[in-house]
Design an enzyme around this catalytic site. Structure first.
Site, short mmCIF file in Angstrom:
data_model
loop_
_atom_site.label_atom_id
_atom_site.label_comp_id
_atom_site.label_asym_id
_atom_site.label_seq_id
_atom_site.Cartn_x
_atom_site.Cartn_y
_atom_site.Cartn_z
N HIS A 62 -17.27 8.78 43.87
CA HIS A 62 -16.52 9.78 44.63
C HIS A 62 -15.91 9.09 45.85
O HIS A 62 -16.52 8.19 46.44
CB HIS A 62 -17.44 10.93 45.07
CG HIS A 62 -17.70 11.92 43.98
ND1 HIS A 62 -18.80 12.74 43.96
CD2 HIS A 62 -16.98 12.22 42.87
CE1 HIS A 62 -18.75 13.52 42.88
NE2 HIS A 62 -17.66 13.21 42.19
N ASP A 64 -15.50 9.73 48.95
CA ASP A 64 -16.18 9.64 50.25
C ASP A 64 -17.31 8.61 50.25
O ASP A 64 -17.97 8.41 51.27
CB ASP A 64 -16.68 11.02 50.71
CG ASP A 64 -17.59 11.70 49.70
OD1 ASP A 64 -17.47 11.43 48.49
OD2 ASP A 64 -18.44 12.51 50.11
N HIS A 65 -17.52 7.94 49.11
CA HIS A 65 -18.53 6.89 49.05
C HIS A 65 -17.94 5.51 48.72
O HIS A 65 -18.65 4.52 48.76
CB HIS A 65 -19.63 7.24 48.05
CG HIS A 65 -20.43 8.43 48.46
ND1 HIS A 65 -21.71 8.32 48.97
CD2 HIS A 65 -20.12 9.75 48.50
CE1 HIS A 65 -22.15 9.54 49.27
NE2 HIS A 65 -21.21 10.42 49.00
N HIS A 140 -26.30 13.73 39.95
CA HIS A 140 -25.12 14.21 40.64
C HIS A 140 -24.03 14.54 39.60
O HIS A 140 -24.25 14.37 38.41
CB HIS A 140 -24.66 13.14 41.65
CG HIS A 140 -23.67 13.64 42.65
ND1 HIS A 140 -23.76 14.87 43.26
CD2 HIS A 140 -22.55 13.06 43.17
CE1 HIS A 140 -22.73 15.02 44.09
NE2 HIS A 140 -21.98 13.94 44.05
N ASP A 210 -25.59 10.64 46.48
CA ASP A 210 -25.75 12.09 46.47
C ASP A 210 -26.62 12.49 45.29
O ASP A 210 -26.58 11.88 44.23
CB ASP A 210 -24.39 12.75 46.30
CG ASP A 210 -23.44 12.51 47.45
OD1 ASP A 210 -23.83 11.93 48.46
OD2 ASP A 210 -22.27 12.87 47.32
#
Lengths: 302, 302
Positions: A62, A64-65, A140, A210
């Site tokens: 993702h 944001d990672h 996740h 996550d």
């Protein structure tokens, strides 16, 4: 062991909050864990020497990672890096980074070594004389791993007064530190425990983000010194957690309690909340030793 | 016409400087030009409404001009965007963005429309009733286009006093504004120039970054109101310009002078320089009307 939080908020970068990235200092390594957009600027802000980063661990793909990774790789090149960079992350990460470098005709001048992950079982991904790193399979929306960093047991410490009293030659010191008994010139055996002291307990750090609430991870992270566990939501949004495959502060605390960890650090807060204090309050209803991650915060574990 | 500089420094993002990104406000459009890492945070800082961005123009696929794009596209999704987003950039940009979205299983809920560019001649890439956008082929290490934004000539302005004196019905107003003469009820012809005033001169903006010194562009940008031209180097580093396919401040000024532009804005400064004032000084030896771009600065052109 020291942990630098560069970013610990969910979803989109904002003026004062950053997506996930952290640096673990352990046994002379600087391990970068996740690399959201803006990570290279956060590294500069916190004066972390770029050249000391040799290993980057990416939990999942993702944005944001990992959207900060291509830029960081390019910056390493511009800074004249020569030493190899190892990247551990889900299959696909090599294709993505490689395509971006190709389109910009910006191949690195240093070796870029990808360790692509596909297994859904814990896997040893890094090992040297002092540290091991294992994946922690997480639950996740896309394929995701946490990472378990463990110091190896150090040598026993010489009890130097006793060793000198027996007049033992220095050439035996390494044997003693490795745990061996010693036979003196007069034939007397001195057991190792008389000559040495316990070394410091090896430290361990588990990064779990996550993930949905996932008790299956407990045996693997049992009694780690530090657990970073995502807590995207408060109780009021608990209903959203299973669908989005995220956890609440209380769920993170339940994991910490079941694993009896030394301390739980919460992070990956949804940006919907004006303050993060409630995360600590809710977690502490379940487990006492809770800390809040925040961008720019460092934790020392001695 | 208004220009917001979000970032105007070369190469790597740093604590206080950002790679290239700017927003051009023109005829009710907000055009985003280039999108280096951190652009979405800069948009927030400068309070530019995300939803008003419908068109993004990417000059080339070096990281400092487009590594912020995947994150911005993802953020639009998280913000619930529904309207289409048009992206204009070199061939390959679609594959790159698509791969990153696929790996994160993060497809947009809004239409993402790529306009991939391959031609080495100026090309009309956008047109509506009020504005045109053409590519400006540039000379850089990879395939690169600048962009030329032009307002279309507006309707002529009614000289309302005269129009009322002749007692002309309002149903003819649009014809008059379009430049037509009017025949009065008594058969007398009133020529259009008696009924109207000149409209404001249409504005034009040329974005030229990154590029080596390239006099070939002059005919295309002749007499534009505003020219943003990269100036990576000062004279002292002139020897590096041809090899890296960048320009010096003086070279940018030579282009501005040859094209007789209204004002030259310099940017894309190498981060090796402690201060940017010298860029202006050196450029002004060649051309007088020079401004310095800087992160967070806005220029109003009325």
């Amino acid at each position: 062991m020291k942990l630098h939080i560069l970013g610990c908020y969910a979803a989109t970068p904002r003026t004062f909050t950053n997506p996930t990235a952290q640096v673990l200092e352990i046994k002379n390594h600087l391990f970068l864990i996740d690399c959201g957009e803006g990570t290279q600027v956060q590294l500069r802000k916190h004066k972390i020497k770029f050249s000391r980063i040799q290993h980057i661990f990416i939990s999942h793909l993702h944005g944001d990672h990992f959207f900060g990774l291509p830029g960081l790789i390019s910056t390493f090149r511009l800074l004249g890096r020569k030493t190899a960079l190892h990247i551990y992350g889900p299959k696909g990460i090599k294709e993505a980074v490689t395509l971006l470098l190709k389109l910009g005709d910006s191949w690195t001048n240093y070796p870029l070594i990808f360790h692509e992950l596909t297994t859904k079982l814990p896997e040893l991904v890094f090992e040297d004389e002092k540290v091991t790193v294992n994946t922690i399979p997480l639950d996740h929306r896309v394929y995701t791993n946490g990472f378990l960093f463990r110091e190896k047991p150090a040598d026993r410490k010489l009890n130097i007064e006793v060793v000198k009293k027996y007049n033992i030659d220095t050439c035996y010191y390494q044997n003693i530190k490795s745990g061996k008994d010693i036979v003196l010139d007069n034939g007397v055996l001195v057991p190792n425990h008389k000559l040495t002291l316990d070394p410091p307990k090896p430290k361990s750090y588990a990064f779990c983000s996550d993930t949905a609430y996932m008790p299956d991870m407990v045996p693997q992270i049992k009694e780690v010194d530090v657990l970073y566990h995502e807590s995207t939501f408060l109780e009021s949004e608990q209903h959203m957690a299973p669908k989005t495959k995220h956890a609440t502060a209380k769920e993170a605390a339940s994991i910490a309690k079941a694993a009896n960890v030394g301390v739980l650090i919460l992070g990956h807060y949804s940006t919907r909340y004006a303050s993060i204090e409630l995360f600590k309050e809710e977690a502490m209803e379940v487990f006492e030793r809770v800390e809040l991650a925040d961008d720019g915060k460092s934790f020392d574990f001695h």
